[in-house]
Design a protein around this motif. Sequence first.
Motif, PDB file in Angstrom:
ATOM      1  N   ALA A 246      -2.935  -2.878   4.840  1.00 52.75           N
ATOM      2  CA  ALA A 246      -1.679  -2.711   5.662  1.00 52.75           C
ATOM      3  C   ALA A 246      -1.912  -3.672   6.561  1.00 52.75           C
ATOM      4  CB  ALA A 246      -2.017  -1.320   6.171  1.00 52.75           C
ATOM      5  N   ILE A 247      -3.149  -4.359   7.099  1.00 55.05           N
ATOM      6  CA  ILE A 247      -3.426  -5.212   8.263  1.00 55.05           C
ATOM      7  C   ILE A 247      -2.939  -6.491   7.476  1.00 55.05           C
ATOM      8  CG2 ILE A 247      -4.994  -6.611   9.145  1.00 55.05           C
ATOM      9  CD1 ILE A 247      -6.786  -4.194   9.486  1.00 55.05           C
ATOM     10  N   MET A 248      -2.770  -6.835   6.381  1.00 54.33           N
ATOM     11  CA  MET A 248      -2.542  -7.855   5.623  1.00 54.33           C
ATOM     12  C   MET A 248      -0.740  -8.121   5.974  1.00 54.33           C
ATOM     13  SD  MET A 248      -4.800  -9.530   4.867  1.00 54.33           S
ATOM     14  CE  MET A 248      -3.988 -11.050   3.979  1.00 54.33           C
ATOM     15  N   ARG A 249      -0.095  -6.867   6.162  1.00 52.37           N
ATOM     16  CA  ARG A 249       1.482  -6.852   6.310  1.00 52.37           C
ATOM     17  C   ARG A 249       1.909  -7.583   7.565  1.00 52.37           C
ATOM     18  NH1 ARG A 249       5.254  -2.982   8.531  1.00 52.37           N
ATOM     19  NH2 ARG A 249       7.456  -3.878   7.672  1.00 52.37           N
ATOM     20  N   ILE A 250       0.954  -7.542   8.480  1.00 58.43           N
ATOM     21  CA  ILE A 250       1.207  -8.091   9.846  1.00 58.43           C
ATOM     22  C   ILE A 250       0.834  -9.549  10.062  1.00 58.43           C
ATOM     23  CG2 ILE A 250       1.369  -6.067  11.071  1.00 58.43           C
ATOM     24  CD1 ILE A 250      -1.044  -6.543  12.356  1.00 58.43           C
ATOM     25  N   VAL A 251       0.373 -10.080   8.922  1.00 57.18           N
ATOM     26  CA  VAL A 251      -0.173 -11.547   8.872  1.00 57.18           C
ATOM     27  C   VAL A 251       1.090 -12.302   8.641  1.00 57.18           C
ATOM     28  CG1 VAL A 251      -1.615 -13.050   7.627  1.00 57.18           C
ATOM     29  CG2 VAL A 251      -2.628 -11.273   8.445  1.00 57.18           C
ATOM     30  N   PRO A 252       1.559 -13.406   8.957  1.00 59.26           N
ATOM     31  CA  PRO A 252       2.787 -13.970   8.458  1.00 59.26           C
ATOM     32  C   PRO A 252       2.625 -14.571   6.941  1.00 59.26           C
ATOM     33  CG  PRO A 252       1.941 -15.256  10.547  1.00 59.26           C
ATOM     34  CD  PRO A 252       0.712 -13.970  10.141  1.00 59.26           C
ATOM     35  N   HIS A 253       3.775 -14.141   6.281  1.00 59.20           N
ATOM     36  CA  HIS A 253       3.894 -14.096   4.957  1.00 59.20           C
ATOM     37  C   HIS A 253       5.346 -14.340   4.675  1.00 59.20           C
ATOM     38  CE1 HIS A 253       4.412  -9.906   5.933  1.00 59.20           C
ATOM     39  NE2 HIS A 253       5.452  -9.670   4.847  1.00 59.20           N
ATOM     40  N   PRO A 254       5.759 -14.741   3.415  1.00 57.35           N
ATOM     41  CA  PRO A 254       7.061 -14.921   3.024  1.00 57.35           C
ATOM     42  C   PRO A 254       7.833 -13.669   2.907  1.00 57.35           C
ATOM     43  CG  PRO A 254       5.734 -16.374   1.720  1.00 57.35           C
ATOM     44  CD  PRO A 254       4.662 -15.380   2.621  1.00 57.35           C
ATOM     45  N   TRP A 255       8.969 -13.637   3.055  1.00 58.52           N
ATOM     46  CA  TRP A 255      10.055 -12.389   3.163  1.00 58.52           C
ATOM     47  C   TRP A 255       9.419 -11.490   1.755  1.00 58.52           C
ATOM     48  CZ3 TRP A 255      12.723  -9.692   6.611  1.00 58.52           C
ATOM     49  CH2 TRP A 255      13.176 -10.486   7.696  1.00 58.52           C
ATOM     50  N   ASN A 256       9.044 -10.186   1.966  1.00 54.03           N
ATOM     51  CA  ASN A 256       8.746  -9.091   0.922  1.00 54.03           C
ATOM     52  C   ASN A 256       7.517  -9.556   0.196  1.00 54.03           C
ATOM     53  OD1 ASN A 256      11.492  -8.456   1.921  1.00 54.03           O
ATOM     54  ND2 ASN A 256      12.000  -7.979  -0.482  1.00 54.03           N
ATOM     55  N   LEU A 257       6.819 -10.474   0.347  1.00 51.02           N
ATOM     56  CA  LEU A 257       5.605 -10.777  -0.214  1.00 51.02           C
ATOM     57  C   LEU A 257       4.385  -9.938   0.875  1.00 51.02           C
ATOM     58  CD1 LEU A 257       4.590 -12.590  -2.577  1.00 51.02           C
ATOM     59  CD2 LEU A 257       3.633 -14.360  -1.017  1.00 51.02           C
ATOM     60  N   ALA A 258       4.212  -8.668   0.455  1.00 53.74           N
ATOM     61  CA  ALA A 258       3.600  -7.816   1.312  1.00 53.74           C
ATOM     62  C   ALA A 258       3.123  -6.755   0.461  1.00 53.74           C
ATOM     63  CB  ALA A 258       4.590  -7.223   2.356  1.00 53.74           C
ATOM     64  N   PRO A 259       2.179  -6.094   1.009  1.00 57.19           N
ATOM     65  CA  PRO A 259       1.188  -5.054   0.348  1.00 57.19           C
ATOM     66  C   PRO A 259       1.678  -3.628   0.104  1.00 57.19           C
ATOM     67  CG  PRO A 259       0.340  -5.397   2.538  1.00 57.19           C
ATOM     68  CD  PRO A 259       1.664  -6.494   2.564  1.00 57.19           C
ATOM     69  N   VAL A 260       2.732  -3.483   0.944  1.00 54.34           N
ATOM     70  CA  VAL A 260       3.097  -1.876   1.044  1.00 54.34           C
ATOM     71  C   VAL A 260       3.511  -1.401  -0.148  1.00 54.34           C
ATOM     72  CG1 VAL A 260       4.291  -0.203   2.404  1.00 54.34           C
ATOM     73  CG2 VAL A 260       3.742  -2.485   3.579  1.00 54.34           C
ATOM     74  N   GLY A 261       4.192  -2.019  -1.185  1.00 53.51           N
ATOM     75  CA  GLY A 261       4.393  -1.236  -2.481  1.00 53.51           C
ATOM     76  C   GLY A 261       3.215  -1.018  -3.358  1.00 53.51           C
ATOM     77  N   ALA A 262       2.347  -1.921  -3.168  1.00 55.52           N
ATOM     78  CA  ALA A 262       1.178  -1.909  -3.873  1.00 55.52           C
ATOM     79  C   ALA A 262       0.433  -0.506  -3.106  1.00 55.52           C
ATOM     80  CB  ALA A 262       0.096  -2.897  -4.051  1.00 55.52           C
ATOM     81  N   ILE A 263       0.370  -0.783  -1.766  1.00 57.82           N
ATOM     82  CA  ILE A 263      -0.260   0.563  -1.384  1.00 57.82           C
ATOM     83  C   ILE A 263       0.210   1.825  -1.563  1.00 57.82           C
ATOM     84  CG2 ILE A 263      -0.643   1.603   1.106  1.00 57.82           C
ATOM     85  CD1 ILE A 263      -0.694  -1.160   2.333  1.00 57.82           C
ATOM     86  N   ALA A 264       1.545   2.174  -1.547  1.00 57.11           N
ATOM     87  CA  ALA A 264       2.163   3.082  -1.974  1.00 57.11           C
ATOM     88  C   ALA A 264       1.559   3.606  -3.494  1.00 57.11           C
ATOM     89  CB  ALA A 264       3.355   3.121  -1.975  1.00 57.11           C
TER      90      ALA A 264
END
Length: 173
Positions: free
Chosen positions: A11-29
């Motif tokens: 979840a913390i990695m979500r607020i680190v700058p990243h390209p659009w949609n390259l985020a962890p939330v789908g994997a977290i879910a």
Amino acid sequence: MLIVGMILFAAIMRIVPHPWNLAPVGAIALFSGAVVRNRVIAFVLPLLAMLAGDWFVGFHILMPVVYTSFVISTAIGFWLRERRGVVRVGGAVLLGAIQFFLITNFGVWMFLNSYPKTLAGLMACYAAGIPFFWNTLAGDVCYSALLFGGLFLAERLVPALRPNVSAISQQGG
């Protein structure tokens, strides 16, 4: 605690700058649905991760659509509860990314004024979203590999973490 810690890290990695949609939330879910025994908590953890991230990233009109998609990803994770093999996790990751693409792009078309409210406008919205789909899929693959792979490794290194070992010890054998 290990599982909550892994989810918190992602979840913390979500607020680190990243390209659009390259985020962890789908994997977290998916991970939460697959490994958190309490179903209510399994749904709440990814939503809390989103809410915490949105506090920093910003709130927007599509939040209900995005959150609904992550609820569906958590439910997809339930399919992995008994068997978390590479093929099943890969299939769940792909299914989660596809449903996220379909639902959120429909939300963009429906609730924003970016596209005409016609079938052609909807198709144009989906076409414009294709580059974001690849980022979603890449993020889900990478973070799922970290979460599921990390848990697999932890279960191998610490036998007490294995689900069947704790069930056997609770039965007295």
